[in-house]
Design a protein around this motif. Sequence first.
Motif, PDB file in Angstrom:
ATOM      1  N   VAL A 186       0.903  -1.155   0.000  1.00 45.47           N
ATOM      2  CA  VAL A 186       0.000   0.000   0.000  1.00 45.47           C
ATOM      3  C   VAL A 186       0.943   1.206   0.000  1.00 45.47           C
ATOM      4  N   MET A 187       1.057   1.837  -1.178  1.00 45.42           N
ATOM      5  CA  MET A 187       2.103   2.854  -1.376  1.00 45.42           C
ATOM      6  C   MET A 187       1.583   4.202  -0.872  1.00 45.42           C
ATOM      7  N   ASP A 188       1.765   4.453   0.428  1.00 42.54           N
ATOM      8  CA  ASP A 188       1.155   5.659   0.999  1.00 42.54           C
ATOM      9  C   ASP A 188       2.222   6.689   1.382  1.00 42.54           C
ATOM     10  N   GLY A 189       1.839   7.970   1.282  1.00 43.35           N
ATOM     11  CA  GLY A 189       2.720   9.050   1.759  1.00 43.35           C
ATOM     12  C   GLY A 189       3.325   9.900   0.645  1.00 43.35           C
ATOM     13  N   ASN A 190       2.835   9.746  -0.590  1.00 45.77           N
ATOM     14  CA  ASN A 190       3.415  10.515  -1.706  1.00 45.77           C
ATOM     15  C   ASN A 190       3.261  12.026  -1.522  1.00 45.77           C
ATOM     16  N   ARG A 191       2.068  12.462  -1.042  1.00 44.28           N
ATOM     17  CA  ARG A 191       1.853  13.908  -0.935  1.00 44.28           C
ATOM     18  C   ARG A 191       2.627  14.495   0.246  1.00 44.28           C
ATOM     19  N   ARG A 192       2.713  13.754   1.361  1.00 47.69           N
ATOM     20  CA  ARG A 192       3.486  14.252   2.506  1.00 47.69           C
ATOM     21  C   ARG A 192       4.973  14.330   2.147  1.00 47.69           C
ATOM     22  N   TYR A 193       5.436  13.333   1.366  1.00 51.70           N
ATOM     23  CA  TYR A 193       6.825  13.356   0.885  1.00 51.70           C
ATOM     24  C   TYR A 193       7.051  14.592   0.011  1.00 51.70           C
ATOM     25  N   GLY A 245       5.551  14.065  -6.346  1.00 58.73           N
ATOM     26  CA  GLY A 245       5.499  13.056  -5.286  1.00 58.73           C
ATOM     27  C   GLY A 245       5.035  11.727  -5.869  1.00 58.73           C
ATOM     28  N   HIS A 246       3.997  11.793  -6.734  1.00 59.86           N
ATOM     29  CA  HIS A 246       3.494  10.551  -7.333  1.00 59.86           C
ATOM     30  C   HIS A 246       4.513   9.967  -8.321  1.00 59.86           C
ATOM     31  N   SER A 247       5.190  10.836  -9.099  1.00 60.17           N
ATOM     32  CA  SER A 247       6.139  10.219 -10.054  1.00 60.17           C
ATOM     33  C   SER A 247       7.364   9.671  -9.321  1.00 60.17           C
ATOM     34  N   GLY A 250       7.033   8.337  -6.521  1.00 62.03           N
ATOM     35  CA  GLY A 250       6.415   7.100  -6.021  1.00 62.03           C
ATOM     36  C   GLY A 250       6.523   5.989  -7.046  1.00 62.03           C
ATOM     37  N   PHE A 251       6.407   6.342  -8.291  1.00 61.04           N
ATOM     38  CA  PHE A 251       6.552   5.308  -9.326  1.00 61.04           C
ATOM     39  C   PHE A 251       7.998   4.780  -9.366  1.00 61.04           C
ATOM     40  N   VAL A 252       8.964   5.699  -9.183  1.00 63.26           N
ATOM     41  CA  VAL A 252      10.378   5.266  -9.164  1.00 63.26           C
ATOM     42  C   VAL A 252      10.579   4.244  -8.037  1.00 63.26           C
ATOM     43  N   TYR A 269      -1.011  -1.171  -4.687  1.00 66.52           N
ATOM     44  CA  TYR A 269      -2.261  -0.389  -4.676  1.00 66.52           C
ATOM     45  C   TYR A 269      -1.938   0.979  -5.281  1.00 66.52           C
ATOM     46  N   ALA A 270      -2.189   1.129  -6.568  1.00 70.43           N
ATOM     47  CA  ALA A 270      -1.808   2.370  -7.252  1.00 70.43           C
ATOM     48  C   ALA A 270      -2.921   3.403  -7.241  1.00 70.43           C
ATOM     49  N   PHE A 271      -4.186   2.940  -7.165  1.00 70.28           N
ATOM     50  CA  PHE A 271      -5.297   3.894  -7.263  1.00 70.28           C
ATOM     51  C   PHE A 271      -6.551   3.227  -6.705  1.00 70.28           C
ATOM     52  N   LYS A 309     -12.179  10.822  -6.063  1.00 69.36           N
ATOM     53  CA  LYS A 309     -12.778  11.990  -5.382  1.00 69.36           C
ATOM     54  C   LYS A 309     -11.750  13.096  -5.119  1.00 69.36           C
ATOM     55  N   ARG A 310     -10.477  12.844  -5.417  1.00 66.55           N
ATOM     56  CA  ARG A 310      -9.448  13.874  -5.183  1.00 66.55           C
ATOM     57  C   ARG A 310      -9.567  14.984  -6.233  1.00 66.55           C
ATOM     58  N   PRO A 311      -8.890  16.150  -6.041  1.00 66.48           N
ATOM     59  CA  PRO A 311      -8.975  17.237  -7.031  1.00 66.48           C
ATOM     60  C   PRO A 311      -8.667  16.738  -8.441  1.00 66.48           C
TER      61      PRO A 311
END
Length: 268
Positions: free
Chosen positions: A38-45, A56-58, A60-62, A82-84, A90-92
């Motif tokens: 569960v790849m969590d924390g991209n936005r906080r990173y 942050g998401h790209s 995350g892909f790396v 878990y990518a999506f 519901k996000r922006p």
Amino acid sequence: MLLRRGWTWLQDKIYTKARNFFLNILAAGPIPKHVAFVMDGNRRYARLNRKAIQEGHSDGFVALRRMLEVCLQLNVKCVSAYAFSIETFKRPEEEVSALMKLAEEKLVELTENGDILDEYGVRLNVIGKTELLPESVQKAVRRAEDRTRHNNRAIFNLCMPYTSRDEITTAVQSCIRNANSRDSEEPYITEKDIDAQLLTNLGGSPPLDILIRTSGVKRLSDFMLWQCCEDTQLQFSSTYWPDFGLFDFIPIILDYQRKVWSRRIEVS
Ligand code: FPP
Ligand code: MG
């Protein structure tokens, strides 16, 4: 300049040597068949590193590619990510379209000749309600799955857009349809029937051995709820996903190996 380049070269060399050393040691012990992230924390990173959310998401892909390679080098037979979530729609809108663009681009890249899936003989399954994806992403999904269909050394489940409750509901609906088509008076559905219809199992995944969630959050967020029921080792790491790497993974694998070895001792 030359000195700096030489230093970077030396650092890379030392890192690769250390990495291979640890991978060889780990590979000598029992290796899980199926690991899920569960790849969590991209936005906080991204916020922490003053980057845009998309970055942050790209990044995350790396990290995903890095961990996929580590797992494949260890001979893990199946990796799920878990990518999506269906809820992520519901996000922006800006964030959702950036994620869709990233997915489309990376699906092409991952399945190119000579890229990681080709190199390790990995079949890609995109798992979830793919009909909710934009048409261009659906096309990329079909193409990517087709390109890797004949690979049989390992499986990579990219869960997108996925939720466990949706997966279980769809599995139950398939069971009812199958029972109705057999003309049975009262459809009798067993646990085994539902299990067989889960998207992961339809794609040939083995039972889930380890589920890892990053970023310090301790919930499952509707991911692999059925698959976690039996003997899955749940691991929560405080590292944000884009920073997650081999040295976060080593203690998790060592825990798994300790568990397997202690069971062998109990049985003998
Ligand atoms: C969770 O962090 C992460 C996501 C919602 C997206 C995960 C996607 C990737 C790692 C890229 C995957 C690759 C493809 C092919 C699409 P978050 O956004 O919830 O961050 P936060 O927990 O810090 O708010
Ligand atoms: Mg999150």
